[in-house]
Design a protein around this motif. Structure first.
Motif, PDB file in Angstrom:
ATOM      1  N   ALA A 422       0.817  -1.178   0.111  1.00  0.00           N
ATOM      2  CA  ALA A 422       0.036  -0.035   0.005  1.00  0.00           C
ATOM      3  C   ALA A 422       0.782   1.176   0.031  1.00  0.00           C
ATOM      4  CB  ALA A 422      -0.919   0.055   1.140  1.00  0.00           C
ATOM      5  N   ASN A 423       0.475   2.248  -0.459  1.00  0.00           N
ATOM      6  CA  ASN A 423       1.034   3.538  -0.548  1.00  0.00           C
ATOM      7  C   ASN A 423       2.364   3.460  -1.370  1.00  0.00           C
ATOM      8  OD1 ASN A 423      -0.960   5.185   0.873  1.00  0.00           O
ATOM      9  ND2 ASN A 423      -0.428   3.979   2.597  1.00  0.00           N
ATOM     10  N   GLU A 424       2.363   3.012  -2.338  1.00  0.00           N
ATOM     11  CA  GLU A 424       3.614   2.798  -3.242  1.00  0.00           C
ATOM     12  C   GLU A 424       3.847   4.038  -4.166  1.00  0.00           C
ATOM     13  OE1 GLU A 424       4.846   1.154  -7.920  1.00  0.00           O
ATOM     14  OE2 GLU A 424       3.351   0.192  -6.800  1.00  0.00           O
ATOM     15  N   GLY A 425       5.185   4.806  -3.819  1.00  0.00           N
ATOM     16  CA  GLY A 425       5.507   5.931  -4.227  1.00  0.00           C
ATOM     17  C   GLY A 425       6.407   6.244  -4.806  1.00  0.00           C
ATOM     18  N   LEU A 426       6.488   7.161  -5.753  1.00  0.00           N
ATOM     19  CA  LEU A 426       7.846   7.724  -6.679  1.00  0.00           C
ATOM     20  C   LEU A 426       8.414   8.815  -6.117  1.00  0.00           C
ATOM     21  CD1 LEU A 426       9.477   7.385  -9.306  1.00  0.00           C
ATOM     22  CD2 LEU A 426       7.809   8.726 -10.315  1.00  0.00           C
ATOM     23  N   HIS A 427       9.631   8.740  -5.636  1.00  0.00           N
ATOM     24  CA  HIS A 427      10.334   9.906  -5.362  1.00  0.00           C
ATOM     25  C   HIS A 427      10.650  11.025  -6.424  1.00  0.00           C
ATOM     26  CE1 HIS A 427      13.307  12.650  -3.722  1.00  0.00           C
ATOM     27  NE2 HIS A 427      12.975  12.411  -2.376  1.00  0.00           N
ATOM     28  N   LEU A 428      10.023  12.099  -6.566  1.00  0.00           N
ATOM     29  CA  LEU A 428      10.003  12.983  -7.874  1.00  0.00           C
ATOM     30  C   LEU A 428      11.367  13.151  -8.190  1.00  0.00           C
ATOM     31  CD1 LEU A 428       6.542  14.457  -7.484  1.00  0.00           C
ATOM     32  CD2 LEU A 428       6.913  12.735  -9.357  1.00  0.00           C
ATOM     33  N   ALA A 429      11.876  13.762  -7.283  1.00  0.00           N
ATOM     34  CA  ALA A 429      13.361  14.427  -7.512  1.00  0.00           C
ATOM     35  C   ALA A 429      14.326  13.457  -7.968  1.00  0.00           C
ATOM     36  CB  ALA A 429      14.002  15.097  -6.225  1.00  0.00           C
ATOM     37  N   GLU A 430      14.046  12.094  -7.404  1.00  0.00           N
ATOM     38  CA  GLU A 430      15.000  11.000  -7.821  1.00  0.00           C
ATOM     39  C   GLU A 430      14.737  10.629  -9.453  1.00  0.00           C
ATOM     40  OE1 GLU A 430      17.854   9.129  -6.025  1.00  0.00           O
ATOM     41  OE2 GLU A 430      17.388  11.411  -5.781  1.00  0.00           O
ATOM     42  N   PHE A 431      13.207  10.783  -9.581  1.00  0.00           N
ATOM     43  CA  PHE A 431      12.939  10.489 -11.019  1.00  0.00           C
ATOM     44  C   PHE A 431      13.404  11.334 -11.789  1.00  0.00           C
ATOM     45  CE2 PHE A 431       9.671  11.000 -14.419  1.00  0.00           C
ATOM     46  CZ  PHE A 431       9.674   9.569 -14.933  1.00  0.00           C
ATOM     47  N   GLU A 432      13.659  12.702 -11.588  1.00  0.00           N
ATOM     48  CA  GLU A 432      14.177  13.610 -12.473  1.00  0.00           C
ATOM     49  C   GLU A 432      15.604  13.174 -12.962  1.00  0.00           C
ATOM     50  OE1 GLU A 432      15.460  18.314 -13.052  1.00  0.00           O
ATOM     51  OE2 GLU A 432      13.809  17.546 -11.500  1.00  0.00           O
ATOM     52  N   ARG A 433      16.301  12.600 -11.785  1.00  0.00           N
ATOM     53  CA  ARG A 433      17.712  12.295 -11.855  1.00  0.00           C
ATOM     54  C   ARG A 433      17.971  11.046 -12.932  1.00  0.00           C
ATOM     55  NH1 ARG A 433      17.849  13.489  -6.136  1.00  0.00           N
ATOM     56  NH2 ARG A 433      19.008  15.357  -5.762  1.00  0.00           N
ATOM     57  N   VAL A 434      17.011  10.099 -12.603  1.00  0.00           N
ATOM     58  CA  VAL A 434      16.761   9.013 -13.444  1.00  0.00           C
ATOM     59  C   VAL A 434      16.521   9.314 -15.023  1.00  0.00           C
ATOM     60  CG1 VAL A 434      15.381   6.831 -13.788  1.00  0.00           C
ATOM     61  CG2 VAL A 434      16.139   7.440 -11.545  1.00  0.00           C
ATOM     62  N   VAL A 435      15.878  10.022 -15.271  1.00  0.00           N
ATOM     63  CA  VAL A 435      15.407  10.559 -16.694  1.00  0.00           C
ATOM     64  C   VAL A 435      16.926  10.911 -17.155  1.00  0.00           C
ATOM     65  CG1 VAL A 435      14.117  11.730 -18.177  1.00  0.00           C
ATOM     66  CG2 VAL A 435      13.229  10.808 -16.472  1.00  0.00           C
ATOM     67  N   LEU A 436      17.216  11.883 -16.377  1.00  0.00           N
ATOM     68  CA  LEU A 436      18.734  12.569 -16.861  1.00  0.00           C
ATOM     69  C   LEU A 436      19.836  11.837 -16.956  1.00  0.00           C
ATOM     70  CD1 LEU A 436      20.778  15.019 -17.389  1.00  0.00           C
ATOM     71  CD2 LEU A 436      20.851  15.412 -14.548  1.00  0.00           C
ATOM     72  N   ALA A 437      19.818  10.619 -16.160  1.00  0.00           N
ATOM     73  CA  ALA A 437      20.985   9.684 -16.355  1.00  0.00           C
ATOM     74  C   ALA A 437      20.786   9.007 -17.492  1.00  0.00           C
ATOM     75  CB  ALA A 437      20.989   8.704 -14.913  1.00  0.00           C
ATOM     76  N   GLU A 438      19.698   8.460 -17.768  1.00  0.00           N
ATOM     77  CA  GLU A 438      19.436   7.529 -19.044  1.00  0.00           C
ATOM     78  C   GLU A 438      19.606   8.490 -20.258  1.00  0.00           C
ATOM     79  OE1 GLU A 438      15.776   5.083 -20.694  1.00  0.00           O
ATOM     80  OE2 GLU A 438      16.628   4.547 -18.582  1.00  0.00           O
ATOM     81  N   ALA A 439      19.234   9.691 -20.494  1.00  0.00           N
ATOM     82  CA  ALA A 439      19.502  10.402 -21.446  1.00  0.00           C
ATOM     83  C   ALA A 439      21.131  10.534 -21.654  1.00  0.00           C
ATOM     84  CB  ALA A 439      18.936  12.024 -21.443  1.00  0.00           C
ATOM     85  N   LEU A 440      21.596  11.031 -20.521  1.00  0.00           N
ATOM     86  CA  LEU A 440      23.221  10.841 -20.497  1.00  0.00           C
ATOM     87  C   LEU A 440      23.889   9.642 -20.916  1.00  0.00           C
ATOM     88  CD1 LEU A 440      24.045  12.928 -17.576  1.00  0.00           C
ATOM     89  CD2 LEU A 440      24.253  13.848 -19.572  1.00  0.00           C
ATOM     90  N   LEU A 441      23.443   8.453 -20.616  1.00  0.00           N
ATOM     91  CA  LEU A 441      23.726   7.288 -20.824  1.00  0.00           C
ATOM     92  C   LEU A 441      23.725   7.197 -22.407  1.00  0.00           C
ATOM     93  CD1 LEU A 441      24.760   4.371 -20.522  1.00  0.00           C
ATOM     94  CD2 LEU A 441      22.343   3.776 -20.003  1.00  0.00           C
ATOM     95  N   LEU A 442      22.696   7.359 -23.138  1.00  0.00           N
ATOM     96  CA  LEU A 442      22.538   7.406 -24.370  1.00  0.00           C
ATOM     97  C   LEU A 442      23.393   8.084 -25.290  1.00  0.00           C
ATOM     98  CD1 LEU A 442      18.458   7.301 -24.974  1.00  0.00           C
ATOM     99  CD2 LEU A 442      19.916   5.229 -24.541  1.00  0.00           C
ATOM    100  N   ARG A 443      23.684   9.268 -24.636  1.00  0.00           N
ATOM    101  CA  ARG A 443      24.800   9.975 -25.347  1.00  0.00           C
ATOM    102  C   ARG A 443      26.213   9.590 -25.036  1.00  0.00           C
ATOM    103  NH1 ARG A 443      27.074  14.942 -22.032  1.00  0.00           N
ATOM    104  NH2 ARG A 443      27.710  13.009 -21.071  1.00  0.00           N
ATOM    105  N   ASN A 444      26.603   9.018 -23.975  1.00  0.00           N
ATOM    106  CA  ASN A 444      27.958   8.153 -23.598  1.00  0.00           C
ATOM    107  C   ASN A 444      28.126   7.220 -24.587  1.00  0.00           C
ATOM    108  OD1 ASN A 444      28.080  10.329 -21.791  1.00  0.00           O
ATOM    109  ND2 ASN A 444      27.911   9.108 -19.742  1.00  0.00           N
ATOM    110  N   LEU A 445      26.825   6.349 -24.667  1.00  0.00           N
ATOM    111  CA  LEU A 445      26.968   5.100 -25.633  1.00  0.00           C
ATOM    112  C   LEU A 445      27.468   5.554 -26.977  1.00  0.00           C
ATOM    113  CD1 LEU A 445      24.176   3.052 -23.935  1.00  0.00           C
ATOM    114  CD2 LEU A 445      26.530   2.466 -23.789  1.00  0.00           C
ATOM    115  N   ALA A 446      26.832   6.316 -27.563  1.00  0.00           N
ATOM    116  CA  ALA A 446      27.134   6.886 -28.924  1.00  0.00           C
ATOM    117  C   ALA A 446      28.571   7.291 -28.893  1.00  0.00           C
ATOM    118  CB  ALA A 446      26.147   7.871 -29.356  1.00  0.00           C
ATOM    119  N   GLN A 447      29.059   7.977 -28.057  1.00  0.00           N
ATOM    120  CA  GLN A 447      30.401   8.731 -28.031  1.00  0.00           C
ATOM    121  C   GLN A 447      31.611   7.392 -27.830  1.00  0.00           C
ATOM    122  OE1 GLN A 447      30.427  11.418 -24.836  1.00  0.00           O
ATOM    123  NE2 GLN A 447      29.569  13.145 -26.272  1.00  0.00           N
ATOM    124  N   ARG A 448      31.126   6.436 -27.146  1.00  0.00           N
ATOM    125  CA  ARG A 448      32.206   5.261 -26.860  1.00  0.00           C
ATOM    126  C   ARG A 448      32.027   4.167 -27.879  1.00  0.00           C
ATOM    127  NH1 ARG A 448      33.822   5.119 -21.166  1.00  0.00           N
ATOM    128  NH2 ARG A 448      33.027   7.119 -20.233  1.00  0.00           N
TER     129      ARG A 448
END
Length: 448
Positions: A422-448
Motif C-alpha cells: 500500500a502507498n507505493e510512491g515515486l520520489h519525484l526528485a530522484e525520478f528526474e535524476r533517473v531520466v537525466l541519467a538515462e539520457a546521458l547514458l544514450l549520449r555516452n554510449l554513442a560517444q564510446r
C-alpha cells in the motif's frame, strides 16, 4: 552538452509526469483476469505514446493465443553505425489489495511531500516514463538506435517472455540492454544492480492420519500433522538463523555498509527483534540463501475442534544465491524435507515456480558509460554496485538470449518506494535524476 541535456530534461519533465499519471490511472493488474481489458488498454496507451514520439515502428504483440499479456515493441533509428540500445520496462502492475490501507486512491496519482503515490507510479510505469523521457530529450536526433520493449506480465512471472524473445529475437537484438525494474541505493545515491537472488517456491504437505481423530483418545500416541509440519519447518534453520539446507550455494557480497538504523527503518522490524543468520547484512540479503514460510493451510484457531489434525501444508519460499541454480535448489530442498519429516509422516512436495539467480559482470565500455552518466546526473555521486535480495528471473532470459549484449539493470525505486504494498510512491526528485541519467547514458554510449 551535459548542461544542455539537464536543461532539456527539466523543460520536458511536466509532460513526462503527465504521461506517467495517465498510465497509472489504467488498472493494468495482470493477476486479475477481470481486468484483462485494462492490461490491453495499458499496452495500447504505451503504444500510442511511442507513436506520438515518432518511433518508426510500434507493435502490440502477445505470445498467447487469446492475446492476453500484451507487450509493446517499438523501434526508432539513430545514425548509421551507432549502437543499438534496448530499453525494457513493464506496464502491468501488482494488485492494490485492501484499498483501505491506502492514504489516497491507488489508481489516482497523488503528490504528497515530494512523492507521487499510486499503484505502478514506481513499479514499473515510471520505468516506461523514464525511457520515454530519455528518448524525448533528443527528439529526432537520437545518438543511438533505440528499441523499446514494454512487457505485460512481469508481475505474474513473465511466463511467455522466453517465447517473445525467441519469436522477436531479430527485432530485439541490441548491443546494450537497459532494464529499468530495480532500485537505487538511497535517496541521492544511484546504483547499478549487479546480482539478484533466484527463487524456488514449493508447497510442502505433511500427513499423519487418514482422517481427524479425538485428541483425548489418541493424543500422546498418534502424531498430529501440524506438530509434524512445525518440526520440519524448524529444521530449515540452525540456531543462528542460517539456512540449514545442505548443498545450497553461498557467496561473498560487495563491501557496502548498511547501517543498523536504516535496516530497522526500511525493514519495519520491531525494535526488540534480533537479526537472523551470520555474515554481513548485505551478504545475508544478497548472496546467501534465505528460506521463509509464506502461507499455511491448517485449521483456524477460531472454531477449531479438539481433534488431531490429519494433514497440514506450508508454502515455502527459498531465495537462492547468485551462482546457484533453481534445479540444484529444488533438489536440495526436496532432499532436506525427505530427510527431516518426522515420525514417518507422509510427505508431499510440489514445486510451484522457480526463477534463476543472476550475477552480472559489470565491466566494459557500456558500464563505464553508465557509471559516468549516473555520476553526472547525481552531481558527482558515483553509483553503488548493489545486489538485490528479491528476484527478477527474466533478466536471466535476456542474458541467455543475447549473450553478447551488455545488460544494465537500473531502476526508479528507492528504499521507501513500497512497491507491491500500500502507498507505493515515486520520489519525484530522484525520478528526474533517473531520466537525466538515462539520457546521458544514450549520449555516452554513442560517444564510446
Amino acid at each position: 552538452m551535459s548542461l544542455d541535456i539537464r536543461a532539456r530534461v527539466q523543460h520536458l519533465l511536466p509532460g513526462i509526469r503527465r504521461d506517467l499519471e495517465d498510465l497509472v490511472r489504467i488498472e493494468s493488474v495482470s493477476a486479475d483476469p477481470t481486468r484483462a481489458g485494462e492490461v490491453r488498454r495499458s499496452a495500447e496507451a504505451v503504444a500510442a505514446l511511442l507513436r506520438a514520439e515518432g518511433f518508426d515502428t510500434v507493435d502490440v504483440v502477445s505470445a498467447r493465443d487469446d492475446g492476453r499479456a500484451p507487450a509493446v515493441i517499438a523501434h526508432k533509428a539513430g545514425p548509421a553505425g551507432a549502437p543499438t540500445v534496448l530499453l525494457y520496462a513493464h506496464h502491468d502492475v501488482q494488485p492494490e489489495n485492501d484499498r483501505a490501507e491506502w492514504d489516497s486512491p491507488p489508481f489516482e496519482p497523488t503528490e504528497r511531500d515530494g512523492r507521487l503515490y499510486a499503484r505502478g507510479a514506481a513499479d514499473d510505469k515510471a520505468g516506461i516514463a523514464a525511457h520515454l523521457g530519455a528518448v524525448r530529450v533528443f527528439g529526432d536526433d537520437l545518438p543511438v538506435s533505440v528499441i523499446l520493449f514494454v512487457e505485460g506480465e512481469e508481475e505474474v512471472g513473465s511466463d511467455t517472455l522466453p517465447e517473445l524473445l525467441r519469436v522477436h529475437r531479430d527485432r530485439l537484438q541490441a548491443d546494450v540492454i537497459v532494464i529499468a525494474d530495480s532500485a537505487n541505493w538511497d535517496i541521492g545515491v544511484p546504483a547499478l544492480t549487479t546480482s539478484l537472488r533466484g527463487l524456488v517456491r514449493a508447497d510442502v504437505e505433511v500427513r499423519t492420519l487418514t482422517h481427524a481423530v479425538h485428541s483425548g483418545m489418541w493424543g500422546g500416541l498418534v502424531p498430529d500433522a501440524l506438530i509434524a509440519l512445525s518440526r520440519l519447518i524448524a529444521s530449515f534453520h540452525d540456531d543462528a538463523g542460517d539456512v540449514a539446507v545442505e548443498g545450497l550455494h553461498r557467496g561473498p557480497a560487495a563491501d557496502v555498509e548498511y547501517p543498523e538504523e536504516r535496516l530497522r527503518a526500511e525493514s519495519g522490524a520491531n525494535p526488540g527483534v534480533e537479526w537472523i543468520g551470520t555474515g554481513s547484512a548485505v551478504e545475508r540479503l544478497w548472496t546467501k540463501p534465505s528460506l521463509s514460510v509464506t502461507g499455511l493451510d491448517a485449521p483456524a484457531v477460531d472454531g477449531a475442534s479438539n481433534t488431531l489434525v490429519p494433514s497440514a501444508r506450508a508454502k515455502v519460499s527459498l531465495r537462492i544465491a547468485p551462482g546457484d541454480t533453481a534445479a540444484n535448489a529444488v533438489a536440495c530442498l526436496r532432499r532436506h524435507c525427505e530427510q527431516h519429516v518426522p515420525w514417518g509422516a507422509e510427505l508431499g512436495f510440489t514445486v510451484v515456480d522457480t526463477g534463476e539467480a543472476t550475477a552480472i559482470e559489470a565491466t566494459g565500455p557500456a558500464y563505464d558509460a553508465a557509471r559516468a552518466a549516473f555520476t553526472d546526473a547525481w552531481d558527482g555521486t558515483a553509483p553503488v554496485d548493489m545486489g538485490v535480495g528479491g528476484s527478477i528471473p527474466f533478466i536471466a532470459e535476456f542474458l541467455e538470449t543475447f549473450p553478447d549484449a551488455s545488460v544494465l539493470v537500473t531502476g526508479v525505486e528507492d528504499p521507501d518506494t513500497r512497491a507491491h504494498g500500500a502507498n507505493e510512491g515515486l520520489h519525484l526528485a530522484e525520478f528526474e535524476r533517473v531520466v537525466l541519467a538515462e539520457a546521458l547514458l544514450l549520449r555516452n554510449l554513442a560517444q564510446r
